[in-house]
Design a protein around this motif. Structure first.
Motif, PDB file in Angstrom:
ATOM      1  N   ALA A   4       0.849  -1.200   0.000  1.00  0.00           N
ATOM      2  CA  ALA A   4       0.000   0.000   0.000  1.00  0.00           C
ATOM      3  C   ALA A   4       0.872   1.232   0.000  1.00  0.00           C
ATOM      4  N   THR A   5       0.318   2.322  -0.535  1.00  0.00           N
ATOM      5  CA  THR A   5       1.068   3.583  -0.615  1.00  0.00           C
ATOM      6  C   THR A   5       1.235   4.208   0.747  1.00  0.00           C
ATOM      7  N   THR A   6       0.259   4.054   1.632  1.00  0.00           N
ATOM      8  CA  THR A   6       0.339   4.613   2.986  1.00  0.00           C
ATOM      9  C   THR A   6      -0.124   3.556   3.961  1.00  0.00           C
ATOM     10  N   PRO A   7       0.290   3.663   5.225  1.00  0.00           N
ATOM     11  CA  PRO A   7      -0.115   2.613   6.196  1.00  0.00           C
ATOM     12  C   PRO A   7      -1.602   2.438   6.273  1.00  0.00           C
ATOM     13  N   GLU A   8      -2.372   3.544   6.184  1.00  0.00           N
ATOM     14  CA  GLU A   8      -3.808   3.385   6.335  1.00  0.00           C
ATOM     15  C   GLU A   8      -4.453   2.654   5.175  1.00  0.00           C
ATOM     16  N   ASP A   9      -3.716   2.590   3.976  1.00  0.00           N
ATOM     17  CA  ASP A   9      -4.243   1.841   2.842  1.00  0.00           C
ATOM     18  C   ASP A   9      -3.881   0.365   2.896  1.00  0.00           C
ATOM     19  N   ASP A  10      -3.083  -0.016   3.869  1.00  0.00           N
ATOM     20  CA  ASP A  10      -2.656  -1.405   3.989  1.00  0.00           C
ATOM     21  C   ASP A  10      -3.774  -2.205   4.626  1.00  0.00           C
ATOM     22  N   ASP A  11      -4.443  -3.010   3.840  1.00  0.00           N
ATOM     23  CA  ASP A  11      -5.564  -3.801   4.331  1.00  0.00           C
ATOM     24  C   ASP A  11      -5.030  -5.097   4.898  1.00  0.00           C
ATOM     25  N   PRO A  12      -5.156  -5.314   6.223  1.00  0.00           N
ATOM     26  CA  PRO A  12      -4.616  -6.553   6.788  1.00  0.00           C
ATOM     27  C   PRO A  12      -5.316  -7.799   6.316  1.00  0.00           C
ATOM     28  N   PHE A  13      -6.477  -7.607   5.718  1.00  0.00           N
ATOM     29  CA  PHE A  13      -7.233  -8.782   5.234  1.00  0.00           C
ATOM     30  C   PHE A  13      -7.306  -8.814   3.706  1.00  0.00           C
ATOM     31  N   GLY A  14      -6.327  -8.137   3.035  1.00  0.00           N
ATOM     32  CA  GLY A  14      -6.340  -8.088   1.564  1.00  0.00           C
ATOM     33  C   GLY A  14      -6.183  -9.447   0.917  1.00  0.00           C
ATOM     34  N   TYR A  15      -5.505 -10.347   1.656  1.00  0.00           N
ATOM     35  CA  TYR A  15      -5.280 -11.676   1.064  1.00  0.00           C
ATOM     36  C   TYR A  15      -6.558 -12.451   0.917  1.00  0.00           C
ATOM     37  N   LEU A  16      -7.652 -11.979   1.516  1.00  0.00           N
ATOM     38  CA  LEU A  16      -8.918 -12.691   1.411  1.00  0.00           C
ATOM     39  C   LEU A  16      -9.672 -12.360   0.122  1.00  0.00           C
ATOM     40  N   TYR A  17      -9.253 -11.331  -0.566  1.00  0.00           N
ATOM     41  CA  TYR A  17      -9.986 -10.886  -1.758  1.00  0.00           C
ATOM     42  C   TYR A  17      -9.159 -11.159  -3.007  1.00  0.00           C
ATOM     43  N   ALA A  18      -9.850 -11.253  -4.137  1.00  0.00           N
ATOM     44  CA  ALA A  18      -9.176 -11.560  -5.404  1.00  0.00           C
ATOM     45  C   ALA A  18      -8.237 -10.456  -5.803  1.00  0.00           C
ATOM     46  N   ASP A  19      -8.684  -9.176  -5.708  1.00  0.00           N
ATOM     47  CA  ASP A  19      -7.826  -8.074  -6.113  1.00  0.00           C
ATOM     48  C   ASP A  19      -6.638  -7.960  -5.188  1.00  0.00           C
ATOM     49  N   GLY A  20      -6.798  -8.328  -3.906  1.00  0.00           N
ATOM     50  CA  GLY A  20      -5.652  -8.298  -3.005  1.00  0.00           C
ATOM     51  C   GLY A  20      -4.650  -9.377  -3.339  1.00  0.00           C
ATOM     52  N   GLN A  21      -5.157 -10.590  -3.656  1.00  0.00           N
ATOM     53  CA  GLN A  21      -4.263 -11.661  -4.021  1.00  0.00           C
ATOM     54  C   GLN A  21      -3.524 -11.315  -5.305  1.00  0.00           C
ATOM     55  N   ALA A  22      -4.225 -10.649  -6.244  1.00  0.00           N
ATOM     56  CA  ALA A  22      -3.581 -10.241  -7.492  1.00  0.00           C
ATOM     57  C   ALA A  22      -2.475  -9.249  -7.236  1.00  0.00           C
ATOM     58  N   ASN A  23      -2.633  -8.466  -6.176  1.00  0.00           N
ATOM     59  CA  ASN A  23      -1.601  -7.465  -5.849  1.00  0.00           C
ATOM     60  C   ASN A  23      -0.546  -8.012  -4.916  1.00  0.00           C
ATOM     61  N   GLY A  24      -0.577  -9.318  -4.605  1.00  0.00           N
ATOM     62  CA  GLY A  24       0.481  -9.938  -3.824  1.00  0.00           C
ATOM     63  C   GLY A  24       0.210 -10.040  -2.350  1.00  0.00           C
ATOM     64  N   ALA A  25      -1.064  -9.810  -1.878  1.00  0.00           N
ATOM     65  CA  ALA A  25      -1.357  -9.904  -0.448  1.00  0.00           C
ATOM     66  C   ALA A  25      -1.183 -11.331   0.022  1.00  0.00           C
ATOM     67  N   GLN A  26      -0.504 -11.526   1.171  1.00  0.00           N
ATOM     68  CA  GLN A  26      -0.221 -12.845   1.706  1.00  0.00           C
ATOM     69  C   GLN A  26      -0.822 -12.987   3.102  1.00  0.00           C
ATOM     70  N   PRO A  27      -1.241 -14.219   3.438  1.00  0.00           N
ATOM     71  CA  PRO A  27      -1.718 -14.447   4.821  1.00  0.00           C
ATOM     72  C   PRO A  27      -0.570 -14.219   5.795  1.00  0.00           C
ATOM     73  N   PRO A  28      -0.836 -13.860   6.997  1.00  0.00           N
ATOM     74  CA  PRO A  28       0.232 -13.651   7.993  1.00  0.00           C
ATOM     75  C   PRO A  28       0.933 -14.956   8.319  1.00  0.00           C
ATOM     76  N   SER A  29       2.265 -14.885   8.426  1.00  0.00           N
ATOM     77  CA  SER A  29       3.032 -16.091   8.724  1.00  0.00           C
ATOM     78  C   SER A  29       4.227 -15.728   9.596  1.00  0.00           C
ATOM     79  N   GLY A  30       3.969 -15.080  10.789  1.00  0.00           N
ATOM     80  CA  GLY A  30       5.049 -14.751  11.720  1.00  0.00           C
ATOM     81  C   GLY A  30       5.636 -13.389  11.485  1.00  0.00           C
ATOM     82  N   GLY A  31       5.386 -12.791  10.309  1.00  0.00           N
ATOM     83  CA  GLY A  31       5.939 -11.468  10.043  1.00  0.00           C
ATOM     84  C   GLY A  31       4.839 -10.499   9.776  1.00  0.00           C
ATOM     85  N   GLY A  32       4.960  -9.713   8.680  1.00  0.00           N
ATOM     86  CA  GLY A  32       3.912  -8.772   8.333  1.00  0.00           C
ATOM     87  C   GLY A  32       2.757  -9.491   7.703  1.00  0.00           C
ATOM     88  N   TYR A  33       1.747  -8.753   7.425  1.00  0.00           N
ATOM     89  CA  TYR A  33       0.565  -9.328   6.785  1.00  0.00           C
ATOM     90  C   TYR A  33       0.063  -8.325   5.771  1.00  0.00           C
TER      91      TYR A  33
END
Length: 315
Positions: free
Chosen positions: A8-37
């Motif tokens: 995301a361009t700014t912290p507030e645009d960082d969706d912690p649940f982006g990996y649940l959506y198709a557009d988020g997955q297309a943009n590289g959103a990953q489920p949390p795995s000990g680090g960032g999400y």
């Protein structure tokens, strides 16, 4: 920056649940795995509860403990801690002040009610009352033992019918007088036509029922100063009368009560003979007793005798 690579361009645009959506997955959103999400290189970092740090401690300061953990102690018990040192220990610090106590315990600060002071005050009041009573009783006893001097205001007496032989009183060797020996003043005169008078020859004083009329008895040979009762023998015609008593020039505050103790019928002087008494203070030697008809008195009475009794009868 481009999505999918830089997050995301700014912290507030960082969706912690982006990996649940198709557009988020297309943009590289990953489920949390000990680090960032969320998106790659996102600013948020997952920390376990109690493990998040808030910067490094400054030199000389105690390190901040993790959330939920007790901070480490700097130094042994009883040693000073630079981070929590009292203000007065720093250069220019103020002088130490004594801690203020609150509550009702010992030391300074507010205290409870001063019950000890209240108790002392109550005892002082009771003591003052007891002392006052003691002084009054001593003064009363000194009056009984007084050897001379007449009371400035003779005290008068009785509201009940006098007994024929008063208890606690005696007239032995004390002066007694009949009407024939009295000094008369105003319209008072002597007579003997009404029967029942106890004086020598049945003589009595009449004409007493007029303002200014008076009877004076000069009493000699009083053995000692003190309390006496002066008796008056009289008759009233079925109604009450009054007179003024004066001893050694001092009038009594209470009039002499010449009541119809005999219960005589209206106008019946012969059946109205009775007696009364008054309390007086006499001095040793010679005293003057005066019976007069003053303003406000009802003086319709016949007087036949006067005599003294030691003490205040009935007291």
């Amino acid at each position: 920056m481009t999505s999918g690579n830089n997050g995301a361009t700014t912290p507030e645009d960082d969706d912690p649940f982006g990996y649940l959506y198709a557009d988020g997955q297309a943009n590289g959103a990953q489920p949390p795995s000990g680090g960032g999400y969320g998106y790659p290189n996102s600013v948020n970092r997952v920390r376990a509860v109690g493990q998040r740090q808030y910067g490094q401690p400054a030199p000389g300061q105690q390190q901040t403990a993790a959330y939920g953990q007790a901070p480490q102690q700097q130094g042994a018990y009883g040693q000073s801690n630079a981070h929590y040192a009292a203000p007065e220990t720093f250069p220019g610090g103020g002088a130490p002040t004594a801690p203020q106590q609150t509550g009702h315990g010992g030391g300074g600060g507010r205290r409870g009610p001063n019950t000890k002071g209240l108790l002392i005050g109550a005892i002082a009041v009771v003591a003052a009352v007891v002392i006052g009573i003691g002084v009054a009783m001593m003064n009363g006893n000194s009056d009984d033992k007084a050897g001379g001097g007449a009371s400035p205001t003779p005290t008068t007496s009785q509201n009940t019918k006098p007994s024929q032989s008063p208890s606690n009183a005696t007239s032995t060797d004390l002066p007694k007088t009949d009407a024939k020996d009295l000094q008369l003043g105003g319209g008072a005169t002597r007579a003997s036509d009404v029967k029942g008078a106890k004086s020598d020859g049945g003589t009595y004083v009449t004409g007493f029922n007029a303002v200014g009329s008076s009877i004076t008895w000069t009493v000699d040979n009083i053995p000692a100063g003190g309390k006496y009762s002066v008796y008056v023998g009289y008759s009233v015609p079925g109604k009450d009368a009054t007179a003024t008593l004066t001893v050694n020039g001092t009038p009594s505050k209470t009039p002499v009560g010449l009541k119809n103790w005999a219960g005589a019928a209206q106008g019946d002087y012969e059946k109205g003979w009775t007696k009364t008494y008054n309390w007086v203070q006499l001095k040793k030697g010679t005293n003057t007793v005066n019976l007069s008809c003053g303003q406000g008195n009802q003086c319709d009475a016949l007087i036949d005798q006067l005599w003294l009794v030691k003490g205040w009868v009935g007291s």
